[in-house]
Write an enzyme that holds these catalytic residues in place. Structure first.
Site, short mmCIF file in Angstrom:
data_model
loop_
_atom_site.label_atom_id
_atom_site.label_comp_id
_atom_site.label_asym_id
_atom_site.label_seq_id
_atom_site.Cartn_x
_atom_site.Cartn_y
_atom_site.Cartn_z
N HIS A 77 0.85 -1.38 -0.11
CA HIS A 77 -0.01 0.17 -0.02
C HIS A 77 0.70 1.19 -0.09
O HIS A 77 0.34 2.32 -0.32
CB HIS A 77 -0.99 0.04 1.43
CG HIS A 77 -0.17 0.44 2.54
ND1 HIS A 77 0.59 -0.65 3.30
CD2 HIS A 77 -0.29 1.38 3.23
CE1 HIS A 77 1.18 0.26 4.25
NE2 HIS A 77 0.39 1.43 4.24
N HIS A 92 1.99 7.03 -0.31
CA HIS A 92 0.89 6.01 0.59
C HIS A 92 -0.30 6.01 -0.18
O HIS A 92 -0.84 7.01 -0.24
CB HIS A 92 1.11 6.78 1.91
CG HIS A 92 0.28 6.00 2.93
ND1 HIS A 92 -1.08 5.77 2.99
CD2 HIS A 92 0.94 5.18 4.02
CE1 HIS A 92 -1.16 4.95 4.03
NE2 HIS A 92 -0.16 4.67 4.61
#
Length: 174
Positions: A77, A92
């Site tokens: 992620h 992110h």
């Protein structure tokens, strides 16, 4: 250097201090979210460094500069990069998406890999992430903000991958 090493006080710089502006490109197609409007206090308050977010229009995250993959998170992620000019960037995907345990994310790079601006880093299923109740707002953080005299947002509204997003002005702060 690993991702968490960037939070430790450095004995010596990882790269020479840039003398002119360094440009960091948009890492996704979408709409700009100013740092203070990112729906997570850690990012909105700049705790990890100054940043800018993008509300992605598609599930692709691209390299914002020529860099080396410092840390691809196990859950895919997020990824940290060190650019060829020494900027330490954290990309992110989403807010609290670490809780997905890697579901809906596919990495296209690995730790230690050199990437060029525009290379695909991570693909993700926006609809599936949102269906599980998570936001896809994607911050791009300059983790070594203090190495620059200023980190300036350059874009607003809609952006395309590769479009100038942030300007990092050279010269360390006192």
């Amino acid at each position: 250097m690993g991702f968490f090493d960037i939070f430790k006080k450095k004995e010596e710089p990882a790269a020479p201090a840039p003398t002119g502006p360094v440009m960091v490109a948009a890492d996704a197609k979408g709409t700009i979210v100013p740092m203070e409007s990112i729906p997570d206090d850690v990012f909105a308050q700049g705790i990890l460094g100054k940043c800018c977010g993008i509300e992605p229009a598609e599930g692709k995250l691209y390299a914002p500069a020529d860099a080396m993959v410092d840390n691809l998170f196990d859950t895919h992620h997020a990824v940290s990069l060190v650019t060829s000019t020494g900027a330490e960037l954290l990309l992110h995907v989403g807010i609290d998406t670490v809780k997905l345990g890697g579901r809906h994310f596919t990495a296209h790079v690995q730790n230690g890999q050199k990437v060029k601006k525009g290379d695909l880093l991570i693909s993700f299923d926006r609809e599936a992430i949102q269906a599980e109740g998570y936001l896809c707002t994607t911050p791009l953080i300059v983790c070594n903000t203090d190495d620059y005299s200023a980190v300036k947002p350059l874009a607003s509204g809609s952006v395309q991958p590769g479009q100038d997003l942030l300007q990092l002005d050279g010269g360390a702060q006192g």
